[in-house]
Design a protein around this motif. Structure first.
Motif, mmCIF file in Angstrom:
data_model
loop_
_atom_site.group_PDB
_atom_site.id
_atom_site.type_symbol
_atom_site.label_atom_id
_atom_site.label_comp_id
_atom_site.label_asym_id
_atom_site.label_seq_id
_atom_site.Cartn_x
_atom_site.Cartn_y
_atom_site.Cartn_z
ATOM 1 N N LEU A 65 33.442 39.744 42.734
ATOM 2 C CA LEU A 65 34.741 39.423 43.345
ATOM 3 C C LEU A 65 35.822 39.250 42.284
ATOM 4 N N LEU A 68 39.636 39.756 43.517
ATOM 5 C CA LEU A 68 39.703 39.015 44.780
ATOM 6 C C LEU A 68 39.633 37.505 44.578
ATOM 7 N N ILE A 69 39.095 37.089 43.457
ATOM 8 C CA ILE A 69 39.105 35.653 43.159
ATOM 9 C C ILE A 69 39.499 35.432 41.702
ATOM 10 N N LEU A 111 38.543 32.308 48.813
ATOM 11 C CA LEU A 111 38.717 33.556 49.579
ATOM 12 C C LEU A 111 39.510 33.299 50.857
ATOM 13 N N CYS A 130 41.527 36.329 52.628
ATOM 14 C CA CYS A 130 40.440 37.274 52.909
ATOM 15 C C CYS A 130 39.899 37.090 54.337
ATOM 16 N N ARG A 182 33.287 44.176 50.510
ATOM 17 C CA ARG A 182 33.848 43.577 49.292
ATOM 18 C C ARG A 182 32.785 43.454 48.197
#
Lengths: 233, 123
Positions: free
Chosen positions: A50, A55-56, B32, B37, B83
């Motif tokens: 991630l 995403l993080i 997230l 997300c 993901r």
């Protein structure tokens, strides 16, 4: 059993690419004989992928852990309860719509949930559960204790609340009814326990010291004053 | 069995997370959610299903089994949404294992920086 210190390898900002030793009190020059536990490696794998995808942000993870470990806890809820005991106008507003009232104190739900305050009286004792998972008023009470997340509590709180209360050492008069609130992702409950006798004129700080976590879940009562004299306000 | 420990703000607190990976998987999930997300009700619905399924075989005690269910939910969620495909997760996990096993005691553990080296390590 491998013991990992909090703030060790899993809690560092660079955790996605670098990890400290899980047992760095030794400094012998040999390869690791012990791997971190399997779930820890699974979490690291998720985190690494991630992070690489953007995403993080590892620094944000560190901030979240620090917040829930060190900055958020039952003292937040205890302060809200004490203010409700001490200030009739705050009490009225809290019971009417707790979400904006606690947000004004800096206690807002990061997951967008609503907070509902339910007050114990002579007639009604409130108790909170999440039968589906573990929804809980994080901003006010922090992370729930293990028992709150257990199947035993989640199943029994609704079915036999008085027996559960007895397990916690709480016995209520027969005339007092028990109301059990089932939390959801959108709605979290804070129990306002009954204010102990002999606390007239106490300051918010002194009152807050009587408010336990369990009393705000409804599985306990507020502590009784230990001295007959009220401390100075 | 439930404990009856009374632990208020003034008493010595239980650890918030009993294992560092509990904290880590919690933080990844919250992060997230906060970055958009997924929304929390969606997470809670998925997590509830995992808990219900896992609770069929044994009574969950709210400790390690709770966070194992949490991790399982997050892995599936990330896999289903593309993901974190399972093969990537497995490869990176294997690379971490390899890194731990080959790093001298006392040194920080690094993953090989190169993605391709991860693939070769895990092959």
């Amino acid at each position: 059993m491998v013991v990992f210190g909090i703030g060790g390898w899993t809690g560092r900002a660079a955790a996605s690419q670098t990890a400290d030793m899980p047992h760095d009190h030794h400094d012998h020059d040999h390869a690791h004989a012990l791997l971190p536990p399997d779930p820890a490696l699974r979490v690291k794998a998720l985190e690494t992928v991630l992070t690489r995808k953007g995403l993080i942000d590892p620094a944000a993870l560190e901030e979240i852990i620090d917040t829930y470990q060190n900055r958020i806890g039952p003292r937040n809820g205890a302060r809200v309860v004490a203010m409700a005991w001490a200030d009739p106008e705050f009490h009225r507003q809290l019971l009417e719509d707790a979400t904006p009232v606690v947000a004004d104190l800096g206690f807002f739900g990061r997951q967008g949930e609503h907070i509902v305050a339910v007050e114990n009286t002579e007639d009604v004792h409130n108790m909170v559960v999440c039968t589906l998972c573990s929804c809980y008023p994080w901003p006010l009470l922090g992370i729930p204790p293990g028992w709150y997340k257990s199947d035993a509590y989640r199943a029994r709180a609704v079915r036999e609340p008085r027996k559960v209360l007895a397990d916690f050492g709480v016995t209520l008069p027969k005339e007092t009814s028990v109301r059990v609130w089932d939390s959801t992702a959108e709605m979290r409950y804070l129990v306002i326990p009954r204010r102990p006798e002999g606390t007239d004129g106490w300051s918010v700080d002194d009152l807050a010291a009587l408010v336990t976590r369990d009393s705000m879940i409804g599985t306990g009562l507020a502590k009784l004053p230990t001295t007959p004299e009220a401390p100075a306000a | 069995m439930m404990t009856t420990t009374e632990s208020g703000p003034a008493s010595a607190p239980e650890p918030v997370f009993s294992e560092p990976w509990h904290a880590q998987v919690f933080a990844v999930t919250v992060h997230l959610n906060e970055t958009g997300c997924f929304d929390w009700p969606e997470w809670a619905a998925r997590f509830s299903k995992t808990l219900a399924r896992n609770g069929l075989n044994k009574e969950l005690d709210g400790g390690d089994d709770y966070f194992l269910a949490w991790l399982e939910t997050l892995e599936k969620f990330m896999a289903e949404t593309g993901r974190v495909p399972p093969d990537q997760a497995h490869a990176v996990k294997a690379a971490w294992e390899q890194a731990y096993l080959t790093t001298p005691h006392g040194a920080p553990v690094h993953l090989p920086a190169d993605q391709s080296s991860i693939s070769s390590t895990s092959a």
